[in-house]
Design a protein around this motif. Structure first.
Motif, PDB file in Angstrom:
ATOM      1  N   ASP A   1      -0.464  27.845   3.137  1.00 55.62           N
ATOM      2  CA  ASP A   1      -0.689  26.583   2.030  1.00 55.62           C
ATOM      3  C   ASP A   1      -1.615  25.815   2.320  1.00 55.62           C
ATOM      4  O   ASP A   1      -1.548  25.479   3.651  1.00 55.62           O
ATOM      5  CB  ASP A   1       0.890  25.798   1.918  1.00 55.62           C
ATOM      6  N   LYS A   2      -2.527  25.673   1.508  1.00 50.89           N
ATOM      7  CA  LYS A   2      -3.694  24.572   1.451  1.00 50.89           C
ATOM      8  C   LYS A   2      -3.333  23.144   0.911  1.00 50.89           C
ATOM      9  O   LYS A   2      -3.817  22.325   1.381  1.00 50.89           O
ATOM     10  CB  LYS A   2      -4.943  25.312   1.431  1.00 50.89           C
ATOM     11  N   LYS A   3      -2.722  23.670  -0.358  1.00 47.20           N
ATOM     12  CA  LYS A   3      -2.680  22.415  -1.089  1.00 47.20           C
ATOM     13  C   LYS A   3      -1.112  22.266  -1.746  1.00 47.20           C
ATOM     14  O   LYS A   3      -0.765  23.554  -2.222  1.00 47.20           O
ATOM     15  CB  LYS A   3      -3.578  22.232  -2.287  1.00 47.20           C
ATOM     16  N   ILE A   4      -0.373  21.282  -1.724  1.00 43.60           N
ATOM     17  CA  ILE A   4       0.911  21.247  -1.830  1.00 43.60           C
ATOM     18  C   ILE A   4       1.282  19.977  -2.837  1.00 43.60           C
ATOM     19  O   ILE A   4       0.648  18.928  -2.398  1.00 43.60           O
ATOM     20  CB  ILE A   4       1.829  21.005  -0.651  1.00 43.60           C
ATOM     21  N   ALA A   5       1.870  20.235  -3.880  1.00 46.64           N
ATOM     22  CA  ALA A   5       2.262  19.169  -4.823  1.00 46.64           C
ATOM     23  C   ALA A   5       3.879  18.664  -4.485  1.00 46.64           C
ATOM     24  O   ALA A   5       4.575  19.462  -4.481  1.00 46.64           O
ATOM     25  CB  ALA A   5       1.908  19.568  -6.279  1.00 46.64           C
ATOM     26  N   VAL A   6       4.130  17.489  -4.487  1.00 44.05           N
ATOM     27  CA  VAL A   6       5.539  16.935  -4.120  1.00 44.05           C
ATOM     28  C   VAL A   6       5.912  16.160  -5.386  1.00 44.05           C
ATOM     29  O   VAL A   6       5.089  15.156  -5.590  1.00 44.05           O
ATOM     30  CB  VAL A   6       5.589  16.226  -3.055  1.00 44.05           C
ATOM     31  N   PHE A   7       6.939  16.264  -5.771  1.00 47.87           N
ATOM     32  CA  PHE A   7       7.499  15.380  -7.036  1.00 47.87           C
ATOM     33  C   PHE A   7       8.580  14.845  -6.379  1.00 47.87           C
ATOM     34  O   PHE A   7       9.593  15.379  -5.870  1.00 47.87           O
ATOM     35  CB  PHE A   7       7.901  16.407  -8.232  1.00 47.87           C
ATOM     36  N   THR A   8       8.808  13.576  -6.635  1.00 46.23           N
ATOM     37  CA  THR A   8      10.159  12.969  -6.186  1.00 46.23           C
ATOM     38  C   THR A   8      10.498  11.801  -7.404  1.00 46.23           C
ATOM     39  O   THR A   8       9.570  11.449  -8.125  1.00 46.23           O
ATOM     40  CB  THR A   8       9.947  11.835  -5.049  1.00 46.23           C
ATOM     41  N   GLY A   9      11.604  11.477  -7.783  1.00 47.38           N
ATOM     42  CA  GLY A   9      12.238  10.773  -8.845  1.00 47.38           C
ATOM     43  C   GLY A   9      12.051   9.268  -8.729  1.00 47.38           C
ATOM     44  O   GLY A   9      11.916   8.723  -7.381  1.00 47.38           O
ATOM     45  N   CYS A  10      12.643   8.655  -9.865  1.00 47.44           N
ATOM     46  CA  CYS A  10      12.670   7.260  -9.685  1.00 47.44           C
ATOM     47  C   CYS A  10      14.157   6.901  -9.487  1.00 47.44           C
ATOM     48  O   CYS A  10      14.926   7.754  -9.095  1.00 47.44           O
ATOM     49  CB  CYS A  10      12.282   6.584 -11.192  1.00 47.44           C
ATOM     50  N   GLU A  11      14.595   5.650  -9.473  1.00 50.59           N
ATOM     51  CA  GLU A  11      15.965   5.293  -9.245  1.00 50.59           C
ATOM     52  C   GLU A  11      17.147   5.937  -9.766  1.00 50.59           C
ATOM     53  O   GLU A  11      18.156   6.306  -9.359  1.00 50.59           O
ATOM     54  CB  GLU A  11      16.278   3.708  -9.529  1.00 50.59           C
ATOM     55  N   GLY A  12      17.023   6.324 -11.073  1.00 52.77           N
ATOM     56  CA  GLY A  12      17.854   7.361 -11.942  1.00 52.77           C
ATOM     57  C   GLY A  12      17.639   8.652 -11.591  1.00 52.77           C
ATOM     58  O   GLY A  12      18.500   9.552 -12.270  1.00 52.77           O
ATOM     59  N   GLY A  13      16.550   9.198 -10.792  1.00 51.83           N
ATOM     60  CA  GLY A  13      16.379  10.584 -10.738  1.00 51.83           C
ATOM     61  C   GLY A  13      15.779  11.135 -11.944  1.00 51.83           C
ATOM     62  O   GLY A  13      15.128  10.639 -12.827  1.00 51.83           O
ATOM     63  N   PHE A  14      15.936  12.755 -11.862  1.00 54.73           N
ATOM     64  CA  PHE A  14      15.211  13.278 -13.095  1.00 54.73           C
ATOM     65  C   PHE A  14      16.082  13.783 -13.916  1.00 54.73           C
ATOM     66  O   PHE A  14      17.332  13.982 -13.879  1.00 54.73           O
ATOM     67  CB  PHE A  14      14.382  14.629 -12.424  1.00 54.73           C
ATOM     68  N   GLU A  15      15.928  13.781 -15.456  1.00 56.99           N
ATOM     69  CA  GLU A  15      16.739  14.370 -16.359  1.00 56.99           C
ATOM     70  C   GLU A  15      16.581  15.896 -16.270  1.00 56.99           C
ATOM     71  O   GLU A  15      15.522  16.435 -15.639  1.00 56.99           O
ATOM     72  CB  GLU A  15      16.014  14.168 -17.938  1.00 56.99           C
ATOM     73  N   GLU A  16      17.623  16.397 -16.548  1.00 57.41           N
ATOM     74  CA  GLU A  16      17.562  18.064 -16.389  1.00 57.41           C
ATOM     75  C   GLU A  16      16.568  18.964 -17.241  1.00 57.41           C
ATOM     76  O   GLU A  16      16.035  19.722 -16.634  1.00 57.41           O
ATOM     77  CB  GLU A  16      18.878  18.673 -17.107  1.00 57.41           C
ATOM     78  N   LYS A  17      16.180  18.309 -18.294  1.00 56.83           N
ATOM     79  CA  LYS A  17      15.137  18.454 -19.050  1.00 56.83           C
ATOM     80  C   LYS A  17      13.766  18.554 -18.306  1.00 56.83           C
ATOM     81  O   LYS A  17      12.758  19.469 -18.537  1.00 56.83           O
ATOM     82  CB  LYS A  17      14.804  18.138 -20.441  1.00 56.83           C
ATOM     83  N   GLU A  18      13.536  17.467 -17.577  1.00 55.88           N
ATOM     84  CA  GLU A  18      12.487  17.439 -16.723  1.00 55.88           C
ATOM     85  C   GLU A  18      12.433  18.306 -15.608  1.00 55.88           C
ATOM     86  O   GLU A  18      11.325  18.856 -15.143  1.00 55.88           O
ATOM     87  CB  GLU A  18      12.124  15.823 -16.352  1.00 55.88           C
ATOM     88  N   VAL A  19      13.368  18.647 -14.836  1.00 55.67           N
ATOM     89  CA  VAL A  19      13.596  19.506 -13.946  1.00 55.67           C
ATOM     90  C   VAL A  19      13.180  21.055 -14.613  1.00 55.67           C
ATOM     91  O   VAL A  19      12.451  21.704 -13.946  1.00 55.67           O
ATOM     92  CB  VAL A  19      15.039  19.779 -13.519  1.00 55.67           C
ATOM     93  N   ALA A  20      13.759  21.450 -15.869  1.00 55.31           N
ATOM     94  CA  ALA A  20      13.330  22.494 -16.422  1.00 55.31           C
ATOM     95  C   ALA A  20      11.985  22.635 -16.763  1.00 55.31           C
ATOM     96  O   ALA A  20      11.328  23.696 -16.654  1.00 55.31           O
ATOM     97  CB  ALA A  20      14.214  22.744 -17.756  1.00 55.31           C
ATOM     98  N   PHE A  21      11.378  21.425 -17.331  1.00 57.21           N
ATOM     99  CA  PHE A  21      10.013  21.581 -17.657  1.00 57.21           C
ATOM    100  C   PHE A  21       8.841  21.956 -16.390  1.00 57.21           C
ATOM    101  O   PHE A  21       8.044  22.648 -16.421  1.00 57.21           O
ATOM    102  CB  PHE A  21       9.496  20.234 -18.206  1.00 57.21           C
ATOM    103  N   LEU A  22       9.288  21.051 -15.122  1.00 58.86           N
ATOM    104  CA  LEU A  22       8.481  21.243 -14.001  1.00 58.86           C
ATOM    105  C   LEU A  22       8.668  22.871 -13.418  1.00 58.86           C
ATOM    106  O   LEU A  22       7.732  23.341 -12.929  1.00 58.86           O
ATOM    107  CB  LEU A  22       8.777  20.357 -13.097  1.00 58.86           C
TER     108      LEU A  22
END
Length: 240
Positions: free
Chosen positions: A183-204
């Motif tokens: 790995d040379k380039k890594i993308a990291v996603f973290t959520g807001c106070e309410g977390g992620f919607e399931e559809k957002e997880v599916a999209f990502l």
């Protein structure tokens, strides 16, 4: 050793603006004292103050060497917007921990939803915080804080990454299983106070992301990105 940034540095260099004021007013430095200037080529220059004038602080380069302070990997933090000034704290600490860039992301459950004018002002504020944190932690670069974007917009950026990790409160794989020595380039996603919607997880995940866990405890929105970055830096040998 106080640390500053400059685009290019010759044998002499005139420091102006806020940096000059910081040197003279806050640090109360005088002629003969030394500072470090790091340029856009990641070369750090040991400089001696030669003259202080109303126009700025003139320094002369004493020695130079390649800056070795950057992590071996480039990590871009895609952090969902948090309430209040929590995002400022996240950006400051993410830069200290070695993030190469930060992208504030507007997700469905974000309480903070600034309009275009407010978002532009926030970006300026965030970038200043990143610059100050880079100086404090002696980075070779000033990480970029991008404009606020939604998930559809950031998905266009993801093809450039070797690994995309979504830290999801709903669970996922252990982080160590997702990281590769290549790995040379890594993308990291973290959520807001309410977390992620399931559809957002599916999209990502459809964009190539893999869900990861930070353990059995649920971390606050401002804690999760910093725990994630720390864990990644540890597993890749960048905290040694």
């Amino acid at each position: 050793m106080d640390w500053f940034f400059a685009e290019r540095v010759g044998q002499t260099h005139l420091i102006t603006g806020e940096d000059a004021l910081h040197i003279t007013k806050s640090l109360r430095m005088s002629v003969g004292e030394v500072i470090t200037l790091c340029d856009s080529q990641k070369i750090q220059h040991l400089c001696k103050i030669e003259r202080i004038t109303p126009e700025g602080v003139l320094v002369r380069v004493v020695s130079e060497q390649e800056c070795q302070n950057e992590p071996s990997i480039q990590v871009t933090l895609f952090a969902a917007l948090t309430k209040g000034d929590k995002m400022e704290h996240v950006i400051q600490k993410a830069v200290e921990l070695g993030a190469s860039a930060i992208v504030p992301v507007l997700t469905d459950r974000c309480v903070s939803r600034p309009d275009a004018k407010s978002a532009a002002k926030k970006q300026q504020r965030y970038q200043k915080i990143a610059s100050q944190a880079a100086m404090q932690s002696r980075r070779a670069i000033i990480p970029t804080v991008a404009p606020v974007s939604d998930l559809k917009a950031v998905s266009a950026m993801l093809a450039d990454f070797d690994t995309i990790i979504l830290f999801y409160e709903g669970g996922g794989e252990p982080l160590r299983t997702l990281l590769s020595p290549d790995d040379k380039k890594i993308a990291v996603f973290t959520g807001c106070e309410g977390g992620f919607e399931e559809k957002e997880v599916a999209f990502l995940t459809s964009c190539g992301a893999r869900t990861a866990t930070l353990g059995k405890r649920i971390l606050r929105a401002e804690t999760a990105p910093l725990a994630a970055l720390t864990a990644i830096m540890f597993h890749t040998g960048n905290l040694e």
